[in-house]
Design a protein around this motif. Structure first.
Motif, short mmCIF file in Angstrom:
data_model
loop_
_atom_site.label_atom_id
_atom_site.label_comp_id
_atom_site.label_asym_id
_atom_site.label_seq_id
_atom_site.Cartn_x
_atom_site.Cartn_y
_atom_site.Cartn_z
N PHE A 252 46.76 51.09 46.03
CA PHE A 252 46.27 50.04 45.14
C PHE A 252 47.43 49.48 44.32
O PHE A 252 48.31 50.21 43.85
CB PHE A 252 45.21 50.59 44.19
N GLU A 253 47.41 48.17 44.17
CA GLU A 253 48.34 47.48 43.28
C GLU A 253 47.52 46.56 42.38
O GLU A 253 46.71 45.76 42.86
CB GLU A 253 49.35 46.66 44.10
N MET A 254 47.68 46.66 41.03
CA MET A 254 46.97 45.83 40.07
C MET A 254 47.91 44.78 39.50
O MET A 254 49.01 45.12 39.03
CB MET A 254 46.40 46.68 38.93
N LYS A 255 47.50 43.50 39.56
CA LYS A 255 48.34 42.42 39.06
C LYS A 255 47.53 41.52 38.12
O LYS A 255 46.41 41.12 38.43
CB LYS A 255 48.89 41.58 40.22
N ASN A 256 48.18 41.21 36.98
CA ASN A 256 47.55 40.36 35.97
C ASN A 256 48.66 39.64 35.21
O ASN A 256 49.82 40.06 35.25
CB ASN A 256 46.71 41.20 35.01
N GLU A 257 48.34 38.55 34.53
CA GLU A 257 49.32 37.84 33.72
C GLU A 257 48.59 37.02 32.66
O GLU A 257 47.39 36.73 32.79
CB GLU A 257 50.20 36.95 34.57
N MET A 258 49.30 36.66 31.66
CA MET A 258 48.72 35.86 30.57
C MET A 258 48.58 34.41 31.01
O MET A 258 49.36 33.89 31.81
CB MET A 258 49.60 35.95 29.33
N ASP A 259 47.57 33.76 30.45
CA ASP A 259 47.35 32.36 30.78
C ASP A 259 48.46 31.46 30.27
O ASP A 259 48.69 30.37 30.81
CB ASP A 259 46.00 31.88 30.22
N THR A 260 49.16 31.95 29.22
CA THR A 260 50.21 31.11 28.62
C THR A 260 51.56 31.29 29.31
O THR A 260 52.55 30.69 28.89
CB THR A 260 50.35 31.46 27.13
N THR A 261 51.59 32.15 30.35
CA THR A 261 52.86 32.35 31.06
C THR A 261 53.28 31.06 31.73
O THR A 261 52.48 30.41 32.42
CB THR A 261 52.70 33.47 32.11
N ALA A 262 54.56 30.72 31.57
CA ALA A 262 55.03 29.44 32.12
C ALA A 262 55.11 29.49 33.64
O ALA A 262 54.61 28.59 34.33
CB ALA A 262 56.40 29.11 31.53
N ALA A 263 55.73 30.55 34.18
CA ALA A 263 55.89 30.67 35.64
C ALA A 263 54.71 31.46 36.20
O ALA A 263 54.64 32.67 36.05
CB ALA A 263 57.21 31.36 35.97
N LYS A 264 53.80 30.78 36.79
CA LYS A 264 52.60 31.42 37.34
C LYS A 264 52.92 32.08 38.69
O LYS A 264 53.57 31.46 39.55
CB LYS A 264 51.49 30.39 37.53
N HIS A 265 52.45 33.32 38.85
CA HIS A 265 52.63 34.03 40.13
C HIS A 265 51.44 33.78 41.04
O HIS A 265 50.33 33.49 40.57
CB HIS A 265 52.79 35.53 39.89
N LYS A 266 51.69 33.94 42.34
CA LYS A 266 50.62 33.89 43.33
C LYS A 266 50.41 35.28 43.92
O LYS A 266 51.31 36.11 43.93
CB LYS A 266 50.97 32.89 44.42
N ASN A 267 49.21 35.48 44.44
CA ASN A 267 48.90 36.78 45.03
C ASN A 267 49.82 37.11 46.21
O ASN A 267 50.27 38.25 46.38
CB ASN A 267 47.44 36.82 45.49
N GLU A 268 50.12 36.11 47.03
CA GLU A 268 50.92 36.38 48.22
C GLU A 268 52.36 36.73 47.89
O GLU A 268 53.09 37.23 48.75
CB GLU A 268 50.89 35.18 49.16
N ASP A 269 52.77 36.54 46.61
CA ASP A 269 54.12 36.94 46.23
C ASP A 269 54.29 38.45 46.24
O ASP A 269 55.44 38.95 46.31
CB ASP A 269 54.44 36.43 44.81
N PHE A 270 53.19 39.20 46.22
CA PHE A 270 53.25 40.66 46.13
C PHE A 270 52.82 41.34 47.44
O PHE A 270 52.79 42.56 47.51
CB PHE A 270 52.35 41.15 44.99
N PHE A 271 52.51 40.56 48.46
CA PHE A 271 52.03 41.15 49.72
C PHE A 271 53.11 42.00 50.39
O PHE A 271 52.85 43.14 50.85
CB PHE A 271 51.56 40.06 50.69
#
Length: 438
Positions: A252-271
């Motif tokens: 399992f890998e858990m990923k989250n980020e703040m809404d105010t983060t400037a550089a938004k990550h995508k799910n496929e960046d961690f595949f």
């Protein structure tokens, strides 16, 4: 004048001194010759006796030597026969042992083939039985459909009412979902960047622990703290069957980020990194629990299978965390029987391979021992050949000695006083003097 009487006729006649002397000289010469012949005969007999004694002694020694060599050769022949018999017995025992081992291996292989064939037959029977049961159920369902077809008209009105009720429930769930999204947005807005990631991990851990003892009492679910390979996941889930066979394992890998983060990550960046962690930790599945791309309908609709990019990988929202574990675990339970049968077949194949390896090791060891025995046997034969050559040389020497003795005997037989005194005038004069004295 001297008178002489004839011993034959008795006549007496007279002879003068010169005639008497001649007659006496004749008598003396005759006696000397007789004495000389007697002595020559005695010397010849003595020489013959000595030569015969020497020949007898030499013949005895030669006979004893030949008898001893014959005994030694007989002992060598007996030893050769024993070695040949032992070698033949060893070859026979070897062939019997190899034949018996091959027969046992063939019997074992046939038994294993029969077991595999029996297992396949049982599978086929089970499949046929399942097909029959399924056909029976289909027949029953067909009858049930025919029976229910008459009730379909009566329920159309009820379905219309239910559709309206379902629509109302859907609207309620949609409002609840929107409220949950707003809750997560508000929740993330009130946290720091570090707390955002940790809060999702704590949320999933709390969900699992709340049902651990009831749903997964024997399962392993802990944080992945092994970073020796350079990276690590967040949690590892493992569960084994009662016989120790691994039932399922999930990274399992858990990923989250703040809404105010400037550089938004995508799910496929961690595949890619998640698939690497799954393989390094020997996990069967990889699951990304993500709050990224919160407005993406693909990930908001439920469980997303991304195995078209990475094998056995899924992306879910936190609310599907427990259902995802349950779904994968139930699928693993259904395939457990086939895994156990496959493991049994693999173990049988390993046993056959080990047996064949043992047979080959036995053949190699036996061949080595046979080669050493053969070399030593050849060495023994070479030594025997050398002994035979040595005995042949002794025999040739004895034969040459016999030939020399025969020549010596011939020379002794030809021995005479005349020959002895041929080149010795003084010795001849001595014999003449003896004759004159006589």
């Amino acid at each position: 004048m001297e008178e002489i009487k004839c011993p034959r006729c008795g006549e007496v006649f007279q002879v003068d001194d010169s005639g008497y002397a001649k007659i006496a000289q004749q008598v003396r010469d005759k006696e000397f010759k007789a004495e000389l012949q007697r002595r020559e005969k005695e010397i010849a007999e003595k020489s013959e006796n000595n030569l015969q004694l020497l020949k007898t002694q030499q013949e005895k020694e030669r006979t004893e030597a030949l008898s001893a060599k014959d005994s030694e050769l007989a002992e060598k022949d007996r030893l050769i026969e024993q070695l040949n018999a032992r070698l033949l017995n060893s070859e026979t025992e070897t062939k019997l042992a190899v034949k018996e081992a091959v027969q046992q291996s063939e019997q074992l292989i046939e038994q294993l083939k029969a077991q595999i064939a029996g297992s396949q037959t049982e599978k086929k029977l089970a499949v046929n039985e399942a097909v029959e049961i399924k056909n029976k159920e289909l027949n029953e369902k067909s009858e049930e459909i025919i029976r229910l077809k008459g009730q379909l008209d009566r329920k159309e009105a009820e379905n219309q009412l239910k559709e309206k009720s379902i629509q109302e429930q859907y609207e309620i769930k949609l409002r609840a979902k929107d409220e949950q999204i707003e809750y997560y947005k508000d929740f993330k807005a009130r946290q720091s960047t570090k707390m955002v990631g940790e809060s999702l991990e704590q949320h999933c851990l709390a969900q699992f622990n709340s049902i651990r003892m009831t749903a997964f009492p024997t399962a392993y679910f802990e944080k992945d703290n092994d970073a020796r390979t350079g990276s690590k996941g967040d949690f590892i889930f493992r569960e084994n069957s009662s016989d120790g066979t691994e039932l399922i394992s999930i990274m399992f890998e858990m990923k989250n980020e703040m809404d105010t983060t400037a550089a938004k990550h995508k799910n496929e960046d961690f595949f890619k990194e998640l698939d690497k962690d799954r393989r390094q930790k020997n996990c069967e599945y990889a699951v990304l629990v993500s709050l990224l791309e919160i407005d993406n309908e693909l990930y908001n609709n439920g469980i997303v299978d991304v195995s078209y990019k990475y094998e056995k990988m899924y992306v879910i929202r936190p609310q599907f965390f427990i259902p995802m574990i349950t779904l994968l675990r139930n699928a693993a339970l259904n395939s457990l029987k086939y895994k156990q049968e496959l493991m049994l077949v693999k173990n049988q194949q390993v046993d056959i391979s080990n047996f064949e390896e043992n047979i080959n090791n036995f053949k190699d060891a036996f061949g080595k021992n046979y080669r050493i025995a053969s070399e030593r046997f050849q060495t023994a034969i070479d030594e025997i050949d050398k002994s035979i050559t040595h005995l042949q040389k002794i025999k040739d020497a004895l034969t040459a000695s016999e030939r020399n003795l025969r020549l010596a005997n011939d020379k002794a037989n030809d021995l005479s006083i005349k020959k002895l005194t041929k080149n010795a005038p003084s010795v001849r004069n001595m014999f003449d003097n003896l004759n004159n004295q006589d």
